[in-house]
Write a protein that holds these residues in place. Structure first.
Motif, PDB file in Angstrom:
ATOM      1  N   ARG A  65       0.826  -1.209   0.000  1.00 17.74           N
ATOM      2  CA  ARG A  65       0.000   0.000   0.000  1.00 17.74           C
ATOM      3  C   ARG A  65       0.861   1.260   0.000  1.00 17.74           C
ATOM      4  NH1 ARG A  65      -3.669  -3.088   3.288  1.00 17.74           N
ATOM      5  NH2 ARG A  65      -2.603  -2.431   5.172  1.00 17.74           N
ATOM      6  N   GLU A  66       1.923   1.258   0.796  1.00 14.83           N
ATOM      7  CA  GLU A  66       2.810   2.413   0.850  1.00 14.83           C
ATOM      8  C   GLU A  66       3.500   2.634  -0.494  1.00 14.83           C
ATOM      9  OE1 GLU A  66       3.332   4.702   3.259  1.00 14.83           O
ATOM     10  OE2 GLU A  66       1.716   3.741   4.362  1.00 14.83           O
ATOM     11  N   LEU A  67       3.958   1.562  -1.138  1.00 15.45           N
ATOM     12  CA  LEU A  67       4.594   1.699  -2.445  1.00 15.45           C
ATOM     13  C   LEU A  67       3.611   2.219  -3.491  1.00 15.45           C
ATOM     14  CD1 LEU A  67       6.854  -1.477  -2.623  1.00 15.45           C
ATOM     15  CD2 LEU A  67       7.582   0.895  -2.452  1.00 15.45           C
ATOM     16  N   LEU A  68       2.368   1.779  -3.421  1.00 13.40           N
ATOM     17  CA  LEU A  68       1.350   2.271  -4.341  1.00 13.40           C
ATOM     18  C   LEU A  68       1.104   3.766  -4.136  1.00 13.40           C
ATOM     19  CD1 LEU A  68      -0.641   1.535  -6.563  1.00 13.40           C
ATOM     20  CD2 LEU A  68      -2.300   0.979  -4.782  1.00 13.40           C
ATOM     21  N   LYS A  69       1.089   4.205  -2.879  1.00 12.00           N
ATOM     22  CA  LYS A  69       0.942   5.637  -2.594  1.00 12.00           C
ATOM     23  C   LYS A  69       2.094   6.429  -3.205  1.00 12.00           C
ATOM     24  CE  LYS A  69      -1.361   5.740   1.898  1.00 12.00           C
ATOM     25  NZ  LYS A  69      -1.152   6.095   3.306  1.00 12.00           N
ATOM     26  N   ILE A  70       3.313   5.924  -3.016  1.00 11.28           N
ATOM     27  CA  ILE A  70       4.496   6.612  -3.538  1.00 11.28           C
ATOM     28  C   ILE A  70       4.443   6.692  -5.060  1.00 11.28           C
ATOM     29  CG2 ILE A  70       7.006   6.416  -3.806  1.00 11.28           C
ATOM     30  CD1 ILE A  70       7.021   5.242  -0.929  1.00 11.28           C
ATOM     31  N   LYS A  71       4.031   5.610  -5.710  1.00 10.33           N
ATOM     32  CA  LYS A  71       3.928   5.620  -7.171  1.00 10.33           C
ATOM     33  C   LYS A  71       2.893   6.624  -7.648  1.00 10.33           C
ATOM     34  CE  LYS A  71       5.451   0.911  -8.018  1.00 10.33           C
ATOM     35  NZ  LYS A  71       5.091  -0.424  -8.503  1.00 10.33           N
ATOM     36  N   ARG A  72       1.769   6.697  -6.945  1.00  6.32           N
ATOM     37  CA  ARG A  72       0.730   7.668  -7.320  1.00  6.32           C
ATOM     38  C   ARG A  72       1.235   9.098  -7.164  1.00  6.32           C
ATOM     39  NH1 ARG A  72      -4.336   4.792  -4.297  1.00  6.32           N
ATOM     40  NH2 ARG A  72      -4.704   3.187  -5.862  1.00  6.32           N
ATOM     41  N   ILE A  73       1.962   9.374  -6.085  1.00  9.37           N
ATOM     42  CA  ILE A  73       2.496  10.715  -5.856  1.00  9.37           C
ATOM     43  C   ILE A  73       3.507  11.065  -6.941  1.00  9.37           C
ATOM     44  CG2 ILE A  73       3.940  12.096  -4.299  1.00  9.37           C
ATOM     45  CD1 ILE A  73       2.511  10.648  -1.971  1.00  9.37           C
ATOM     46  N   LYS A  74       4.389  10.129  -7.287  1.00 10.88           N
ATOM     47  CA  LYS A  74       5.374  10.382  -8.335  1.00 10.88           C
ATOM     48  C   LYS A  74       4.694  10.658  -9.670  1.00 10.88           C
ATOM     49  CE  LYS A  74       9.435   7.936  -6.650  1.00 10.88           C
ATOM     50  NZ  LYS A  74      10.381   6.840  -6.922  1.00 10.88           N
ATOM     51  N   LYS A  75       3.675   9.892  -9.969  1.00 11.63           N
ATOM     52  CA  LYS A  75       2.936  10.094 -11.221  1.00 11.63           C
ATOM     53  C   LYS A  75       2.277  11.460 -11.221  1.00 11.63           C
ATOM     54  CE  LYS A  75      -0.672   8.064 -14.073  1.00 11.63           C
ATOM     55  NZ  LYS A  75      -1.714   7.050 -14.164  1.00 11.63           N
ATOM     56  N   TRP A  76       1.662  11.852 -10.102  1.00 12.70           N
ATOM     57  CA  TRP A  76       1.004  13.155  -9.996  1.00 12.70           C
ATOM     58  C   TRP A  76       2.014  14.281 -10.179  1.00 12.70           C
ATOM     59  CZ3 TRP A  76       1.454  17.145  -6.385  1.00 12.70           C
ATOM     60  CH2 TRP A  76       0.488  18.143  -6.497  1.00 12.70           C
ATOM     61  N   ARG A  77       3.189  14.146  -9.526  1.00 16.03           N
ATOM     62  CA  ARG A  77       4.223  15.182  -9.644  1.00 16.03           C
ATOM     63  C   ARG A  77       4.712  15.308 -11.079  1.00 16.03           C
ATOM     64  NH1 ARG A  77       7.962  14.193  -4.302  1.00 16.03           N
ATOM     65  NH2 ARG A  77       6.514  15.115  -2.803  1.00 16.03           N
ATOM     66  N   LEU A  78       4.884  14.159 -11.755  1.00 15.17           N
ATOM     67  CA  LEU A  78       5.317  14.186 -13.147  1.00 15.17           C
ATOM     68  C   LEU A  78       4.269  14.881 -14.016  1.00 15.17           C
ATOM     69  CD1 LEU A  78       7.329  13.317 -15.335  1.00 15.17           C
ATOM     70  CD2 LEU A  78       6.056  11.172 -15.510  1.00 15.17           C
ATOM     71  N   GLU A  79       3.009  14.567 -13.797  1.00 15.61           N
ATOM     72  CA  GLU A  79       1.938  15.217 -14.561  1.00 15.61           C
ATOM     73  C   GLU A  79       1.925  16.724 -14.301  1.00 15.61           C
ATOM     74  OE1 GLU A  79      -1.625  13.185 -13.396  1.00 15.61           O
ATOM     75  OE2 GLU A  79      -1.183  11.443 -14.640  1.00 15.61           O
ATOM     76  N   GLN A  80       2.103  17.126 -13.047  1.00 19.25           N
ATOM     77  CA  GLN A  80       2.130  18.543 -12.718  1.00 19.25           C
ATOM     78  C   GLN A  80       3.315  19.230 -13.393  1.00 19.25           C
ATOM     79  OE1 GLN A  80      -0.284  20.205 -11.038  1.00 19.25           O
ATOM     80  NE2 GLN A  80      -1.317  18.235 -11.133  1.00 19.25           N
TER      81      GLN A  80
END
Length: 93
Positions: A65-80
């Motif tokens: 779950r923690e790794l999935l959160k980190i991946k989502r945050i990285k994806k969001w930052r890249l999109e931003q």
């Protein structure tokens, strides 16, 4: 199949193989090739059973779950970041 079903079937098969094979393995002659093979085979079968049990018990669920959160945050930052660059390019034109 369900997540747990695959692990239960795999563990049941490994346990069945052990129940069938362990009485037939030869350990009485000391360190022969047959006894070394038998010990290695049992160790591998126990490793398979432990892996299925580990997955069934969900030992690493919190880590996943923690790794999935980190991946989502990285994806969001890249999109931003990409959106910010896109807007800068539009301003320069």
């Amino acid at each position: 199949m369900l997540k747990g079903t695959r692990n239960i079937v795999g563990m049941a098969l490994a346990l069945g193989m052990m129940l069938y094979a362990v009485p037939r393995l030869d350990f009485g002659g000391g360190w022969t090739l047959a006894s070394v093979f038998g010990a290695g085979w049992i160790a591998f079968a126990l490793l398979v059973i432990a892996a299925h049990l580990h997955e069934l018990l969900g030992v690493e669920e919190e880590t996943k779950r923690e790794l999935l959160k980190i991946k989502r945050i990285k994806k969001w930052r890249l999109e931003q970041s990409l959106q910010g660059r896109r807007s800068l390019l539009q301003i320069k034109k």
